[in-house]
Structures are given as structure tokens and as C-alpha cells.
Design a protein around this motif. Structure first.
Motif, mmCIF file in Angstrom:
data_model
loop_
_atom_site.group_PDB
_atom_site.id
_atom_site.type_symbol
_atom_site.label_atom_id
_atom_site.label_comp_id
_atom_site.label_asym_id
_atom_site.label_seq_id
_atom_site.Cartn_x
_atom_site.Cartn_y
_atom_site.Cartn_z
ATOM 1 N N SER A 50 0.833 -1.207 0.000
ATOM 2 C CA SER A 50 0.000 0.000 0.000
ATOM 3 C C SER A 50 0.866 1.255 0.000
ATOM 4 N N ASP A 171 -5.563 -0.908 -5.199
ATOM 5 C CA ASP A 171 -5.103 -1.620 -3.996
ATOM 6 C C ASP A 171 -6.157 -2.643 -3.596
ATOM 7 N N GLU A 172 -5.936 -3.890 -3.937
ATOM 8 C CA GLU A 172 -6.869 -4.983 -3.670
ATOM 9 C C GLU A 172 -8.299 -4.618 -4.086
HETATM 10 MG MG LIG Z 1 -2.015 -2.885 2.106
#
Ligand SMILES: [Mg+2]
Ligand SMILES: Nc1ncnc2c1ncn2[C@@H]1O[C@H](COP(=O)(O)OP(=O)(O)O)[C@@H](O)[C@H]1O
Length: 233
Positions: A50, A171-172
Motif C-alpha cells: 500500500s 489496492d486490492e
Molecule cells: Mg495494504
């Protein structure tokens, strides 16, 4: 013919202090992403994934090294100039879609343009075009509470790409979705990359990393080579 990268990270280090300790969330990371290229970022929890995305998109600032977006070195830019780059060049997609509940879908997608002083009518036209581009134009006047999670994530991708934004940081993005919906969100992301954007995709799942052109691995803030016999797959 060679094309210049949309994103270049050069020897990027991001330090955090935790009491007496200093943690390198990113440790001398170098990485380039070209137009039409999607790079998957994998690694254990806490390895810096991240942080890598936040630094790449100028939400966070490195202690050392350079972030170059569309040929512009972001080091030394003012906060205002960095905010302008985030609005014009960078689109973020997070696991939680962060749609504003009191705005319609079209208003949500138009928001980054309106924040950039694009006139309302023009912003709406661009938002509708972005929604059409992902086959979701019929959602334009609904509110986030009236659409499904998968639809919301597609809308988040439309919002990330509205205008001329060329760097997509996810991010995911499929973390909260069922497999079928996640696959269709990934196919959409891939099609936007194929149309010329560059992207970084954080994912834990090899089947989603397979949508990327290549995968990089983070461990303790450093890019590493996956070793034979690792439990990554
Ligand atoms: Mg993360
Ligand atoms: N704001 C912060 N303050 C202190 N430490 C942080 C902060 N953000 C991240 N870290 C630390 O940096 C490392 C990388 O975190 P992160 O980038 O969130 O990893 P990942 O996304 O791979 O789980 C972790 O050790 C985390 O605890």
C-alpha cells in the motif's frame, strides 16, 4: 519505437518511525510502468504494497528517491501541484469504493473533474462517457446505495479514469467481491490498460495477478525475486 514510461520510481525509500525504531516501508525501490502495462504487486501483509501505491500516486512522499509521472519529477513540487497531478494524472481504486453516498453515480464519477474546475456540464458529459465506456451508463442517476458492490467497483474504475488520467493504482480492488464479479472487474481494468493507461495492481491472488503483464514481489519494503518452492502459488 520506444515509449516513455507513465510512472518511474527511482530508488524510492519511505521510512516510518515506530518509537525508537525506524521501519523502511519501502527500501530503495525502482520500478517503471509503460503505457498499456499492468504490473501486479504481491507480497506478505506489511511488506509495503500500500505504501508503494500511495507513494507512486503522491498521496505519500518518499524520504529518498524520485517519483516521475508522465515525465514530471514530483520531488520539489508544492502540495498544490501534487494535488493537481493526483487529480489529472492518477486514478486510485481501493478495496472500499469510497463513493460519496449523497451523490449519484454520474456525480461521483464527475467529482474529480469538478474539483479540477471543469464546468459542471462538461464534467457530466465526461462522466457519462466514462460510464458508457464500461457499459454502466444506465446506473448514472442511481445512488450508491441502489447499486451492487460489483457495480460500485466498476463505477470506481470509471471515476479513476475519467478525464485524461493515465496512471491507475488499484489496492486490492477485488477484495470485497465474489469471484465472478471480481473477474469482470479485472477484465474491465485490463481493458482500460489496453486502451493506453498504465497500472499497478496490489493483489493477494495469483488468478488476478495473471491479468497483469508482470508481477513484482515485495518483502520488507524491498523488491525481491520470487524463489523456487515459495508458497506464492
Ligand atoms: Mg495494504
Ligand atoms: N503511517 C504509518 N506509520 C508507521 N508505520 C507505517 C505507516 N504506514 C505503514 N507503516 C508500516 O510500513 C510497513 C508497510 O505497510 P503497508 O504498506 O501498509 O504494507 P502492506 O500494504 O503490504 O500490508 C508496515 O510495517 C507498516 O506497519
Amino acid at each position: 519505437m520506444t515509449t516513455s514510461p507513465i510512472l518511474t520510481m527511482e530508488n524510492v525509500t519511505r521510512l516510518h518511525t515506530d518509537g525508537p525504531r525506524t521501519i523502511a516501508a519501502l527500501d530503495n525501490v525502482s520500478l517503471s510502468v509503460a503505457p498499456g502495462e499492468l504490473v501486479a504487486v504481491m507480497g506478505p501483509s506489511g511488506s509495503g504494497k500500500s505504501t508503494l501505491l500511495n507513494v507512486a500516486g503522491t498521496l505519500d512522499t518518499p524520504n529518498h528517491g524520485h517519483i516521475i509521472i508522465n515525465g514530471r519529477d514530483t520531488a520539489g513540487l508544492s502540495r498544490t501541484e501534487r494535488a493537481a497531478i493526483r487529480r489529472r494524472d492518477v486514478g486510485f481504486v481501493f478495496q472500499h469504493y469510497n463513493l460519496v453516498p449523497t451523490l449519484t453515480v454520474a456525480e461521483n464519477v464527475a467529482l474529480p473533474l469538478e474539483l479540477d474546475n471543469v464546468p459542471r456540464r462538461e464534467a457530466r458529459a465526461a462522466a457519462l462517457a466514462a460510464l458508457e465506456g464500461i457499459d454502466q451508463a444506465d446506473l448514472a442517476d442511481r445512488f450508491p446505495a441502489e447499486i451492487s458492490g460489483g457495480q460500485a467497483q466498476r463505477v470506481a474504475i470509471a471515476r479513476a479514469l475519467v478525464g485524461e488520467r493515465s496512471l491507475l493504482l488499484a489496492d486490492e480492488p477485488t477484495g470485497a467481491l465474489d469471484t465472478t464479479t471480481a473477474e469482470s472487474v479485472m477484465a474491465l481494468l485490463r481493458s482500460r490498460i489496453d486502451a493506453g493507461a498504465a497500472g499497478l495492481l496490489v493483489t493477494h491472488e495469483p488468478r488476478f495477478a495473471a491479468y497483469a503483464d508482470r508481477t513484482v514481489w515485495l518483502r520488507d519494503g524491498q523488491l525481491v525475486q520470487p524463489h523456487a518452492g515459495s508458497d506464492a502459488r
